[in-house]
Design a protein around this motif. Structure first.
Motif, PDB file in Angstrom:
ATOM      1  N   SER A   1       7.741  -1.769   2.379  1.00 33.48           N
ATOM      2  CA  SER A   1       7.189  -1.624   1.026  1.00 33.48           C
ATOM      3  C   SER A   1       5.916  -2.436   0.813  1.00 33.48           C
ATOM      4  O   SER A   1       5.189  -2.218  -0.166  1.00 33.48           O
ATOM      5  CB  SER A   1       8.232  -2.024  -0.023  1.00 33.48           C
ATOM      6  OG  SER A   1       8.561  -3.397   0.087  1.00 33.48           O
ATOM      7  N   LYS A   2       5.612  -3.377   1.727  1.00 29.54           N
ATOM      8  CA  LYS A   2       4.398  -4.187   1.591  1.00 29.54           C
ATOM      9  C   LYS A   2       4.088  -4.837   2.933  1.00 29.54           C
ATOM     10  O   LYS A   2       4.854  -4.723   3.897  1.00 29.54           O
ATOM     11  CB  LYS A   2       4.570  -5.259   0.506  1.00 29.54           C
ATOM     12  CG  LYS A   2       5.721  -6.218   0.745  1.00 29.54           C
ATOM     13  CD  LYS A   2       5.884  -7.175  -0.431  1.00 29.54           C
ATOM     14  CE  LYS A   2       7.076  -8.112  -0.199  1.00 29.54           C
ATOM     15  NZ  LYS A   2       7.268  -9.053  -1.338  1.00 29.54           N
TER      16      LYS A   2
ATOM     17  N   GLY B   1      11.081   6.796   0.568  1.00 27.92           N
ATOM     18  CA  GLY B   1      11.519   5.414   0.431  1.00 27.92           C
ATOM     19  C   GLY B   1      13.036   5.349   0.421  1.00 27.92           C
ATOM     20  O   GLY B   1      13.688   6.143  -0.260  1.00 27.92           O
TER      21      GLY B   1
ATOM     22  N   LYS C   1       8.134   3.002  -4.844  1.00 33.44           N
ATOM     23  CA  LYS C   1       6.754   2.688  -5.242  1.00 33.44           C
ATOM     24  C   LYS C   1       5.833   2.734  -4.029  1.00 33.44           C
ATOM     25  O   LYS C   1       4.720   3.283  -4.090  1.00 33.44           O
ATOM     26  CB  LYS C   1       6.706   1.310  -5.901  1.00 33.44           C
ATOM     27  CG  LYS C   1       5.332   0.923  -6.425  1.00 33.44           C
ATOM     28  CD  LYS C   1       5.380  -0.424  -7.132  1.00 33.44           C
ATOM     29  CE  LYS C   1       4.008  -0.822  -7.658  1.00 33.44           C
ATOM     30  NZ  LYS C   1       4.048  -2.154  -8.343  1.00 33.44           N
ATOM     31  N   ALA C   2       6.296   2.177  -2.900  1.00 32.57           N
ATOM     32  CA  ALA C   2       5.486   2.208  -1.682  1.00 32.57           C
ATOM     33  C   ALA C   2       5.303   3.639  -1.198  1.00 32.57           C
ATOM     34  O   ALA C   2       4.193   4.034  -0.809  1.00 32.57           O
ATOM     35  CB  ALA C   2       6.146   1.360  -0.598  1.00 32.57           C
TER      36      ALA C   2
ATOM     37  N   ALA D   1      11.241  -0.543  -5.167  1.00 32.01           N
ATOM     38  CA  ALA D   1      10.117  -0.998  -4.344  1.00 32.01           C
ATOM     39  C   ALA D   1       9.817   0.005  -3.234  1.00 32.01           C
ATOM     40  O   ALA D   1       8.648   0.284  -2.929  1.00 32.01           O
ATOM     41  CB  ALA D   1      10.413  -2.367  -3.752  1.00 32.01           C
ATOM     42  N   ALA D   2      10.877   0.562  -2.635  1.00 31.88           N
ATOM     43  CA  ALA D   2      10.691   1.568  -1.587  1.00 31.88           C
ATOM     44  C   ALA D   2      10.030   2.819  -2.157  1.00 31.88           C
ATOM     45  O   ALA D   2       9.116   3.392  -1.550  1.00 31.88           O
ATOM     46  CB  ALA D   2      12.031   1.911  -0.943  1.00 31.88           C
TER      47      ALA D   2
ATOM     48  N   TYR E   1       4.007  -1.974   5.502  1.00 32.55           N
ATOM     49  CA  TYR E   1       3.221  -0.986   4.754  1.00 32.55           C
ATOM     50  C   TYR E   1       2.009  -0.542   5.574  1.00 32.55           C
ATOM     51  O   TYR E   1       1.695   0.658   5.647  1.00 32.55           O
ATOM     52  CB  TYR E   1       2.775  -1.585   3.424  1.00 32.55           C
ATOM     53  CG  TYR E   1       2.058  -0.608   2.512  1.00 32.55           C
ATOM     54  CD1 TYR E   1       2.757   0.116   1.553  1.00 32.55           C
ATOM     55  CD2 TYR E   1       0.685  -0.415   2.612  1.00 32.55           C
ATOM     56  CE1 TYR E   1       2.107   1.016   0.713  1.00 32.55           C
ATOM     57  CE2 TYR E   1       0.032   0.474   1.782  1.00 32.55           C
ATOM     58  CZ  TYR E   1       0.742   1.185   0.834  1.00 32.55           C
ATOM     59  OH  TYR E   1       0.087   2.072   0.022  1.00 32.55           O
TER      60      TYR E   1
ATOM     61  N   SER F   1      13.344  -0.863   1.894  1.00 30.27           N
ATOM     62  CA  SER F   1      13.266  -2.120   1.153  1.00 30.27           C
ATOM     63  C   SER F   1      14.661  -2.414   0.640  1.00 30.27           C
ATOM     64  O   SER F   1      15.492  -1.511   0.516  1.00 30.27           O
ATOM     65  CB  SER F   1      12.285  -2.009  -0.009  1.00 30.27           C
ATOM     66  OG  SER F   1      12.343  -3.159  -0.843  1.00 30.27           O
TER      67      SER F   1
END
Length: 236
Positions: free
Chosen positions: A14-15, A57, A44-45, A41-42, A19, A36
């Motif tokens: 996720s980052k 995600g 969003k990524a 968060a997953a 990422y 994630s």
């Protein structure tokens, strides 16, 4: 090398490094699942990455084998196979052994080392079928110890050694295994907020490029352990 219909699972995607690797794989034509501990968060990524290719995600905690196996099963249910695992999820707890708590030790080992084992264990049968590739993200801290690094050094020394043993276990099954050992990387690791002050560091997309190079290498050749470091760190 055709990447049509090939898939990849990136833990901790996720980052940061995960990422950056996911972005590279998507640009190469892979279908990618990023995990994630948080589904939001997953998601969003995945939403941010969607412009580069087909991505999903998934919520998964590498400290929990069943959680990790569920993510693998979800990927295979969607896309039919797994070709690449990037075992990237990791944390850092630092401090003298006098101050390091039992909870910090356990969290570091459970995430960085046991989490890598769970990630590979959950994927190994699928990767044998596809004759795929496992890449773990270790660290230069997996060969260079430092004061205050008791838990982190132990986890990354473990990841480095574990990955090399897995490489020997699986290469006659057609599965390639490598570990990447970065030095300082400009990520959110250890609560860092990347800024211009981190411009001298390795960038997450640089690790992504390295992963891409490994995947494109002639299959007769296996770089099993790769150290990378900033070219020009600031003078102390």
């Amino acid at each position: 090398m055709s990447t049509k219909n090939k898939t990849a699972l990136v833990t901790g995607g996720s980052k940061g490094i995960g990422y950056g690797v996911a972005e590279t794989l998507l640009k190469m034509g892979y279908k990618v699942a990023v995990t994630s501990r948080s589904q939001s968060a997953a998601d969003k990524a995945a939403e941010k990455l969607a412009g580069h290719g087909e991505v999903i995600g998934l919520e998964a905690d590498v400290r929990d084998y069943d959680s990790q196996k569920k993510a693998v099963d979800q990927l295979i249910a969607k896309w039919g196979q797994l070709d690449v695992l990037i075992a990237n999820a990791g944390i850092g707890n630092f401090g003298s052994v006098e101050d390091l708590t039992v909870a910090e030790w356990n969290d570091t080992i459970d995430t960085n080392l046991t989490g890598t084992f769970f990630s590979i264990k959950a994927c190994v049968e699928a990767l044998k079928k596809s004759e795929g590739y496992i890449i773990t993200i270790s660290s230069l801290a997996g060969t260079n110890f430092f004061a205050g690094g008791a838990a982190y050094n132990a986890s990354k020394f473990g990841v480095t050694g574990f990955t090399q043993a897995v490489m020997l276990d699986l290469r006659d099954k057609g599965v390639k295994v490598s570990t990447i050992m970065p030095g300082s990387v400009a990520t959110h690791f250890n609560d860092n907020e990347p800024s211009e002050a981190d411009a001298w560091k390795i960038q997450s997309e640089d690790i992504g490029e390295l992963v891409g190079d490994l995947l494109k290498m002639n299959p007769r050749t296996l770089p099993s352990k790769i150290e990378v470091r900033p070219s020009r760190p600031p003078k102390k």
